[in-house]
Design a protein around this motif. Structure first.
Motif, PDB file in Angstrom:
ATOM      1  N   ASP A 280      22.468  -4.174 -30.568  1.00 29.18           N
ATOM      2  CA  ASP A 280      22.014  -5.468 -30.042  1.00 29.18           C
ATOM      3  C   ASP A 280      23.190  -6.320 -29.557  1.00 29.18           C
ATOM      4  OD1 ASP A 280      19.283  -5.064 -30.524  1.00 29.18           O
ATOM      5  OD2 ASP A 280      19.542  -5.568 -32.639  1.00 29.18           O
ATOM      6  N   GLY A 281      24.307  -6.250 -30.294  1.00 31.00           N
ATOM      7  CA  GLY A 281      25.487  -7.037 -29.916  1.00 31.00           C
ATOM      8  C   GLY A 281      25.953  -6.678 -28.512  1.00 31.00           C
TER       9      GLY A 281
ATOM     10  N   LEU B  71      23.656  -8.186 -26.011  1.00 29.83           N
ATOM     11  CA  LEU B  71      23.964  -9.620 -25.878  1.00 29.83           C
ATOM     12  C   LEU B  71      25.168  -9.798 -24.937  1.00 29.83           C
ATOM     13  CD1 LEU B  71      23.590 -10.866 -29.587  1.00 29.83           C
ATOM     14  CD2 LEU B  71      22.012 -11.303 -27.700  1.00 29.83           C
TER      15      LEU B  71
ATOM     16  N   HIS C 205      22.295   2.297 -35.773  1.00 35.73           N
ATOM     17  CA  HIS C 205      20.937   2.142 -36.297  1.00 35.73           C
ATOM     18  C   HIS C 205      20.077   1.362 -35.307  1.00 35.73           C
ATOM     19  CE1 HIS C 205      22.191  -1.884 -37.447  1.00 35.73           C
ATOM     20  NE2 HIS C 205      23.289  -1.315 -37.877  1.00 35.73           N
TER      21      HIS C 205
ATOM     22  N   TYR D 160      16.896  -4.805 -29.072  1.00 36.67           N
ATOM     23  CA  TYR D 160      16.886  -4.853 -27.618  1.00 36.67           C
ATOM     24  C   TYR D 160      17.148  -3.470 -27.017  1.00 36.67           C
ATOM     25  CZ  TYR D 160      17.279  -9.962 -28.003  1.00 36.67           C
ATOM     26  OH  TYR D 160      17.075 -11.281 -28.269  1.00 36.67           O
TER      27      TYR D 160
ATOM     28  N   ASN E 164      19.422 -14.942 -27.908  1.00 38.19           N
ATOM     29  CA  ASN E 164      18.927 -15.048 -29.284  1.00 38.19           C
ATOM     30  C   ASN E 164      18.766 -16.498 -29.721  1.00 38.19           C
ATOM     31  OD1 ASN E 164      18.577 -12.426 -30.081  1.00 38.19           O
ATOM     32  ND2 ASN E 164      20.529 -12.236 -31.144  1.00 38.19           N
ATOM     33  N   GLU E 165      19.888 -17.197 -29.804  1.00 36.41           N
ATOM     34  CA  GLU E 165      19.838 -18.556 -30.335  1.00 36.41           C
ATOM     35  C   GLU E 165      21.139 -19.292 -30.095  1.00 36.41           C
ATOM     36  OE1 GLU E 165      22.260 -16.560 -32.320  1.00 36.41           O
ATOM     37  OE2 GLU E 165      20.399 -15.992 -33.266  1.00 36.41           O
TER      38      GLU E 165
ATOM     39  N   THR F 147      12.616 -13.794 -28.723  1.00 32.99           N
ATOM     40  CA  THR F 147      13.257 -12.511 -29.084  1.00 32.99           C
ATOM     41  C   THR F 147      14.364 -12.728 -30.108  1.00 32.99           C
ATOM     42  OG1 THR F 147      14.652 -12.669 -27.137  1.00 32.99           O
ATOM     43  CG2 THR F 147      12.748 -11.203 -26.967  1.00 32.99           C
ATOM     44  N   GLY F 148      14.897 -13.935 -30.164  1.00 33.15           N
ATOM     45  CA  GLY F 148      15.917 -14.243 -31.173  1.00 33.15           C
ATOM     46  C   GLY F 148      15.304 -14.610 -32.515  1.00 33.15           C
TER      47      GLY F 148
ATOM     48  N   THR G  56      13.791 -12.915 -34.584  1.00 36.69           N
ATOM     49  CA  THR G  56      13.973 -11.884 -35.611  1.00 36.69           C
ATOM     50  C   THR G  56      15.443 -11.768 -36.037  1.00 36.69           C
ATOM     51  OG1 THR G  56      14.022 -10.331 -33.772  1.00 36.69           O
ATOM     52  CG2 THR G  56      11.983 -10.442 -35.034  1.00 36.69           C
ATOM     53  N   ALA G  57      16.316 -12.579 -35.449  1.00 39.81           N
ATOM     54  CA  ALA G  57      17.739 -12.494 -35.764  1.00 39.81           C
ATOM     55  C   ALA G  57      18.102 -13.573 -36.803  1.00 39.81           C
ATOM     56  CB  ALA G  57      18.542 -12.612 -34.467  1.00 39.81           C
ATOM     57  N   TYR G  58      19.075 -14.409 -36.517  1.00 38.32           N
ATOM     58  CA  TYR G  58      19.542 -15.430 -37.466  1.00 38.32           C
ATOM     59  C   TYR G  58      18.371 -16.302 -37.954  1.00 38.32           C
ATOM     60  CZ  TYR G  58      23.013 -18.862 -39.183  1.00 38.32           C
ATOM     61  OH  TYR G  58      23.792 -19.698 -39.945  1.00 38.32           O
TER      62      TYR G  58
ATOM     63  N   SER H  14      16.627 -14.841 -40.892  1.00 42.25           N
ATOM     64  CA  SER H  14      17.409 -14.936 -42.136  1.00 42.25           C
ATOM     65  C   SER H  14      17.290 -16.335 -42.752  1.00 42.25           C
ATOM     66  CB  SER H  14      18.885 -14.652 -41.863  1.00 42.25           C
ATOM     67  OG  SER H  14      19.059 -13.409 -41.282  1.00 42.25           O
TER      68      SER H  14
ATOM     69  N   ASP I   2      24.591 -17.008 -29.305  1.00 43.26           N
ATOM     70  CA  ASP I   2      24.517 -15.552 -29.523  1.00 43.26           C
ATOM     71  C   ASP I   2      25.775 -15.076 -30.260  1.00 43.26           C
ATOM     72  OD1 ASP I   2      22.043 -15.558 -28.287  1.00 43.26           O
ATOM     73  OD2 ASP I   2      22.837 -14.981 -26.332  1.00 43.26           O
ATOM     74  N   ASN I   3      26.591 -14.244 -29.594  1.00 49.67           N
ATOM     75  CA  ASN I   3      27.753 -13.697 -30.290  1.00 49.67           C
ATOM     76  C   ASN I   3      29.067 -14.388 -29.907  1.00 49.67           C
ATOM     77  OD1 ASN I   3      27.565 -12.711 -27.760  1.00 49.67           O
ATOM     78  ND2 ASN I   3      27.664 -10.543 -28.269  1.00 49.67           N
TER      79      ASN I   3
HETATM   80  P1  NAD Z   1      26.642  -8.846 -35.882  1.00 49.38           P
HETATM   81  O1  NAD Z   1      27.490  -7.668 -35.621  1.00 49.38           O
HETATM   82  O2  NAD Z   1      26.983  -9.757 -37.031  1.00 49.38           O
HETATM   83  O3  NAD Z   1      25.128  -8.306 -36.021  1.00 49.38           O
HETATM   84  C1  NAD Z   1      24.098  -9.065 -36.425  1.00 49.38           C
HETATM   85  C2  NAD Z   1      22.863  -8.211 -36.705  1.00 49.38           C
HETATM   86  O4  NAD Z   1      21.780  -8.878 -36.076  1.00 49.38           O
HETATM   87  C3  NAD Z   1      22.875  -6.770 -36.188  1.00 49.38           C
HETATM   88  O5  NAD Z   1      22.310  -5.946 -37.170  1.00 49.38           O
HETATM   89  C4  NAD Z   1      21.960  -6.835 -34.972  1.00 49.38           C
HETATM   90  O6  NAD Z   1      21.280  -5.613 -34.742  1.00 49.38           O
HETATM   91  C5  NAD Z   1      20.998  -7.911 -35.391  1.00 49.38           C
HETATM   92  N1  NAD Z   1      20.334  -8.575 -34.284  1.00 49.38           N
HETATM   93  C6  NAD Z   1      20.884  -9.093 -33.158  1.00 49.38           C
HETATM   94  N2  NAD Z   1      19.933  -9.618 -32.376  1.00 49.38           N
HETATM   95  C7  NAD Z   1      18.751  -9.413 -33.029  1.00 49.38           C
HETATM   96  C8  NAD Z   1      17.409  -9.732 -32.740  1.00 49.38           C
HETATM   97  N3  NAD Z   1      17.085 -10.395 -31.638  1.00 49.38           N
HETATM   98  N4  NAD Z   1      16.467  -9.395 -33.643  1.00 49.38           N
HETATM   99  C9  NAD Z   1      16.781  -8.741 -34.771  1.00 49.38           C
HETATM  100  N5  NAD Z   1      18.032  -8.416 -35.111  1.00 49.38           N
HETATM  101  C10 NAD Z   1      18.998  -8.753 -34.246  1.00 49.38           C
HETATM  102  O7  NAD Z   1      26.614  -9.770 -34.592  1.00 49.38           O
HETATM  103  P2  NAD Z   1      26.223  -9.414 -33.117  1.00 49.38           P
HETATM  104  O8  NAD Z   1      25.808  -7.972 -33.029  1.00 49.38           O
HETATM  105  O9  NAD Z   1      27.288  -9.904 -32.243  1.00 49.38           O
HETATM  106  O10 NAD Z   1      24.919 -10.308 -32.951  1.00 49.38           O
HETATM  107  C11 NAD Z   1      24.997 -11.709 -32.895  1.00 49.38           C
HETATM  108  C12 NAD Z   1      23.769 -12.211 -33.573  1.00 49.38           C
HETATM  109  O11 NAD Z   1      23.943 -12.094 -34.972  1.00 49.38           O
HETATM  110  C13 NAD Z   1      23.494 -13.680 -33.359  1.00 49.38           C
HETATM  111  O12 NAD Z   1      22.799 -13.919 -32.169  1.00 49.38           O
HETATM  112  C14 NAD Z   1      22.682 -14.031 -34.595  1.00 49.38           C
HETATM  113  O13 NAD Z   1      21.286 -13.954 -34.339  1.00 49.38           O
HETATM  114  C15 NAD Z   1      23.020 -12.943 -35.587  1.00 49.38           C
HETATM  115  N6  NAD Z   1      23.541 -13.577 -36.792  1.00 49.38           N
HETATM  116  C16 NAD Z   1      22.787 -13.458 -37.904  1.00 49.38           C
HETATM  117  C17 NAD Z   1      23.190 -14.102 -39.052  1.00 49.38           C
HETATM  118  C18 NAD Z   1      22.323 -13.984 -40.270  1.00 49.38           C
HETATM  119  O14 NAD Z   1      21.296 -13.308 -40.195  1.00 49.38           O
HETATM  120  N7  NAD Z   1      22.687 -14.625 -41.369  1.00 49.38           N
HETATM  121  C19 NAD Z   1      24.359 -14.854 -39.084  1.00 49.38           C
HETATM  122  C20 NAD Z   1      25.097 -14.944 -37.922  1.00 49.38           C
HETATM  123  C21 NAD Z   1      24.675 -14.298 -36.760  1.00 49.38           C
END
Ligand code: NAD
Length: 272
Positions: free
Chosen positions: A50-51, A54, A76, A80, A126-127, A162-163, A165-167, A170, A226-227
């Motif tokens: 996903d990264g 992004l 894994h 996306y 994402n966000e 779509t974001g 399910t990400a941060y 959590s 995002d990242n």
């Molecule tokens: P990363 O390497 O820390 O990976 C973050 C994880 O989030 C990976 O497992 C990735 O597969 C997953 N992910 C990314 N987008 C997703 C989505 N839309 N739905 C479900 N899972 C998703 O960082 P990265 O790969 O550069 O990704 C950046 C993203 O990490 C940010 O956009 C943010 O959403 C996420 N993030 C999550 C947390 C948290 O859950 N506590 C904290 C910071 C950032």
């Protein structure tokens, strides 16, 4: 030489497996007369997770109407990414048959206005999250011109569907189907007691509405899009809206199955 006419860019992370897939896929595409083009492509293929998708999105965030994305994952499961690294022949065959069909999802637009009048705009897939660097963040939140609450806590995120399910997930936010054109505002560790009050639950905001955030203490804030992460001093306001442009993915049968992705990522197999 026969030419498919389709221009393709391939973007991969540095992992050996992704680099291997990059070289293999590039050769397969060239053999089928695709044109490799890293500035003005019709299709962008990200290889990694996903990264990487992004990163591919941000490389082409100013050409969103012209490009469609495809994700190949080499680790894994990704959210996306539609193809596994052993499905390259299937991917090339699908791209040969491709007639331009797409699946489109909303993107977040973030406008940061600083006290000195400078304006910075960002797009997020994402966000965007905002935090105060050292102490409690205090900010007024305005939703569609209604002064809604004074937030105190670590920060807030505003996520796309779509974001979600990400941060956002959590943080306890809801999972939103990406065909719903809405933004989600979710708190990060808000202070809630007899003196300070926020709604507490995450809020889903329709397409027509705007979220504004006005920090009351001016100092350094950290904005993550995002990242990528940025540091700003003396922010006057941040405005969040659904962008005029969407992200387009090449339509594949698996891409539409959002609930399968959610299940695979978070639930796994269910015992009968
Ligand atoms: P990363 O390497 O820390 O990976 C973050 C994880 O989030 C990976 O497992 C990735 O597969 C997953 N992910 C990314 N987008 C997703 C989505 N839309 N739905 C479900 N899972 C998703 O960082 P990265 O790969 O550069 O990704 C950046 C993203 O990490 C940010 O956009 C943010 O959403 C996420 N993030 C999550 C947390 C948290 O859950 N506590 C904290 C910071 C950032």
């Amino acid at each position: 030489m026969k030419n498919t006419g389709k221009r393709v860019d391939l973007i991969a992370n540095r992992k050996p497996q992704s680099q291997k897939v990059l070289h293999k896929l590039r050769e397969k595409l060239k053999k089928q007369h695709f044109i490799i083009n890293d500035t003005n492509p019709d299709i962008v293929i990200s290889i990694g997770g996903d990264g990487m998708l992004l990163s591919a999105f941000h490389k082409y965030e100013n050409q969103l109407d012209k490009v469609r994305f495809v994700g190949v994952h080499t680790g894994h499961l990704g959210f996306y990414t539609d193809y596994r690294d052993f499905e390259l022949d299937q991917l090339v065959a699908n791209l040969q048959l491709d007639s331009g069909a797409k699946v489109s999802y909303p993107v977040l637009n973030v406008k940061v206005t600083l006290e000195n009048g400078d304006v910075k705009t960002f797009r997020a897939l994402n966000e965007a999250s905002i935090r105060r660097s050292d102490r409690t963040m205090v900010a007024d939140i305005i939703i569609n011109h209604v002064p809604f609450e004074r937030f105190r806590g670590d920060g807030v995120t505003v996520s796309t569907p779509t974001g979600s399910t990400a941060y956002n997930k959590s943080l306890g936010g809801a999972v939103l189907h990406p065909t719903i054109e809405a933004l989600q505002l979710t708190e990060i560790a808000s202070l809630n007691n007899r003196v300070y009050r926020t709604l507490g639950s995450s809020i889903i905001i329709p397409k027509k509405d705007k979220i504004e955030l006005l920090p009351t203490r001016n100092d350094y804030h950290t904005l993550s899009v995002d990242n990528s992460t940025y540091s700003f001093r003396n922010i006057e306001r941040i405005e969040y809206q659904i962008d005029h442009h969407k992200i387009h993915f090449v339509a594949t049968p698996s891409h539409t199955s959002f609930w399968n992705r959610v299940k695979d990522a978070f639930i796994g197999e269910v015992d009968e």
